[in-house]
Design an enzyme around this catalytic site. Structure first.
Site, PDB file in Angstrom:
ATOM      1  N   LEU A 125       0.423  -1.590  -0.320  1.00 30.44           N
ATOM      2  CA  LEU A 125      -0.193  -0.127  -0.358  1.00 30.44           C
ATOM      3  C   LEU A 125       0.544   0.973   0.412  1.00 30.44           C
ATOM      4  O   LEU A 125       2.281   0.922  -0.047  1.00 30.44           O
ATOM      5  CB  LEU A 125      -0.792  -0.272   1.004  1.00 30.44           C
ATOM      6  CG  LEU A 125      -2.260  -1.128   1.675  1.00 30.44           C
ATOM      7  CD1 LEU A 125      -2.646  -0.998   2.958  1.00 30.44           C
ATOM      8  CD2 LEU A 125      -3.248  -1.158   0.100  1.00 30.44           C
ATOM      9  N   ASP A 126       0.640   2.631  -0.496  1.00 35.20           N
ATOM     10  CA  ASP A 126       1.358   3.906  -0.609  1.00 35.20           C
ATOM     11  C   ASP A 126       1.502   4.066   1.011  1.00 35.20           C
ATOM     12  O   ASP A 126       0.702   3.671   1.793  1.00 35.20           O
ATOM     13  CB  ASP A 126       0.110   4.285  -1.606  1.00 35.20           C
ATOM     14  CG  ASP A 126       0.141   4.466  -2.855  1.00 35.20           C
ATOM     15  OD1 ASP A 126       0.445   3.392  -3.736  1.00 35.20           O
ATOM     16  OD2 ASP A 126      -1.037   4.786  -2.917  1.00 35.20           O
ATOM     17  N   LYS A 127       2.520   4.606   1.408  1.00 36.66           N
ATOM     18  CA  LYS A 127       3.102   5.180   2.626  1.00 36.66           C
ATOM     19  C   LYS A 127       1.596   5.630   3.137  1.00 36.66           C
ATOM     20  O   LYS A 127       1.137   5.427   4.259  1.00 36.66           O
ATOM     21  CB  LYS A 127       3.762   6.225   2.330  1.00 36.66           C
ATOM     22  CG  LYS A 127       4.353   6.919   3.113  1.00 36.66           C
ATOM     23  CD  LYS A 127       5.445   7.904   3.195  1.00 36.66           C
ATOM     24  CE  LYS A 127       5.431   8.891   4.743  1.00 36.66           C
ATOM     25  NZ  LYS A 127       6.658   9.625   4.313  1.00 36.66           N
ATOM     26  N   ARG A 159      -5.746   6.301  -6.575  1.00 43.77           N
ATOM     27  CA  ARG A 159      -5.769   8.082  -6.743  1.00 43.77           C
ATOM     28  C   ARG A 159      -5.700   8.197  -7.908  1.00 43.77           C
ATOM     29  O   ARG A 159      -6.580   9.289  -8.683  1.00 43.77           O
ATOM     30  CB  ARG A 159      -4.354   7.611  -5.913  1.00 43.77           C
ATOM     31  CG  ARG A 159      -4.782   7.798  -4.530  1.00 43.77           C
ATOM     32  CD  ARG A 159      -2.704   7.627  -4.468  1.00 43.77           C
ATOM     33  NE  ARG A 159      -2.660   8.471  -4.409  1.00 43.77           N
ATOM     34  CZ  ARG A 159      -1.045   8.851  -4.488  1.00 43.77           C
ATOM     35  NH1 ARG A 159      -0.127   7.731  -3.283  1.00 43.77           N
ATOM     36  NH2 ARG A 159      -0.104  10.225  -3.818  1.00 43.77           N
TER      37      ARG A 159
END
Length: 303
Positions: A134-136, A234
């Site tokens: 997962l993204d930060k 996103r």
């Protein structure tokens, strides 16, 4: 590492130098960019520059990133929010702000380091058993393998699209009640670490969304993804004209009357369905929202 890279500042993207670079190359943290700038590794129009220097359209930036050393990640005590665990796998709720894998500027303090500390078994597995990411600043459910056999089987399931991935996202505006976004997704033609919807090239990316709650300025949507491309939700929601609230990369600064403005994108991996790598039994895991997203939703509901 990528050396001697060059970028020209485009209209509408001017701002502080360190903030601009952190957006253009998000794998490097803003604080590390500051260190690089102060160390003379970044030039502006061929000359020296400062982290807080203001950029203007047409400015040319060049930088050199240091080589990553060969050092092995060391175990670090990092709190893990564990949802389920047995001999084959560990399921956790990743908090926002936690990087999954080490990278330039994030060589310590990642989920991988925390797993190495939590159980020595992860030291025997490639990438500490991590099979997806997962993204930060995206929170939510992740599964990690605890054996080589489980790692191989979970990788197969993700590649074969046999997993079920459901997200909650707070987006700007009012998207349609439901829809399917099917595009080609790939690297942005100008910004190396940014993804974009492409007319040709790239890889297939499919997202299905449904409106759950509508507020004055924003909407809570459920997004089920059939593919797992980098930044997929996103980019897709921004492409639809409804970027994720708090997304500084694919959204844009705007005037608003929200009760609070979040410091990260309001995107949460809420559910993950897999087949147990040992028994084959179908499992579904749900991860509760973290405080920032939960609090914003409650304020919106009570507003």
């Amino acid at each position: 590492m990528h050396k001697n890279e060059k970028i020209t500042v485009e209209p509408c993207r001017a701002g502080r130098l360190d903030a601009f670079l952190a957006e253009a190359v998000p794998e490097v943290s803003r604080s590390f960019w500051k260190t690089l700038i102060q160390g003379g590794r970044v030039t502006l129009n061929g000359g020296a520059c400062k982290p807080n220097q203001k950029l203007k359209t047409g400015d040319e930036l060049c930088w050199t990133l240091p080589e990553e050393g060969p050092s092995e990640p060391q175990p670090e005590e990092i709190p893990l929010n564990i949802l389920f665990e047995d001999d084959a796998l560990l399921v956790l709720n990743k908090p926002p702000g936690l990087v999954v894998h080490p990278a330039v500027g994030n060589s310590t303090g990642t989920l991988l380091h925390g797993l190495l500390f939590y159980d020595p078994v992860f030291q025997t597995l490639e990438r500490a058993g991590i099979v997806h990411r997962l993204d930060k600043d995206t929170s939510g459910v992740m599964v990690v393998a605890k054996s080589a056999k489980a790692l191989e089987e979970l990788r197969r399931q993700f590649k074969a699209r046999e997993t079920e991935k459901e997200y909650l996202a707070l987006v700007w505006g009012r998207p349609p009640e439901s829809g399917r976004i099917e595009t080609l997704l790939g690297r942005h033609p100008r910004h190396r670490k940014k993804q974009a919807v492409l007319e040709e090239g790239g890889r297939e990316a499919v997202s299905n969304f449904k409106t759950l709650e509508t507020f004055k300025e924003v909407t809570l949507v459920q997004v089920k993804i059939e593919t797992g491309r980098t930044h997929q939700i996103r980019v897709h929601m921004a492409h639809l004209g409804h970027p994720v609230v708090g997304d500084s990369v694919y959204g844009r600064a705007r005037k608003h009357n929200l009760p609070m403005m979040p410091e990260r994108q309001m995107l949460h991996a809420a559910k993950l369905g897999i087949a147990h790598p040992g028994s084959g039994k179908r499992l579904s895991f749900e991860a509760p929202l973290f405080d920032d997203m939960h609090q914003l939703l409650e304020l919106l509901r009570n507003g």
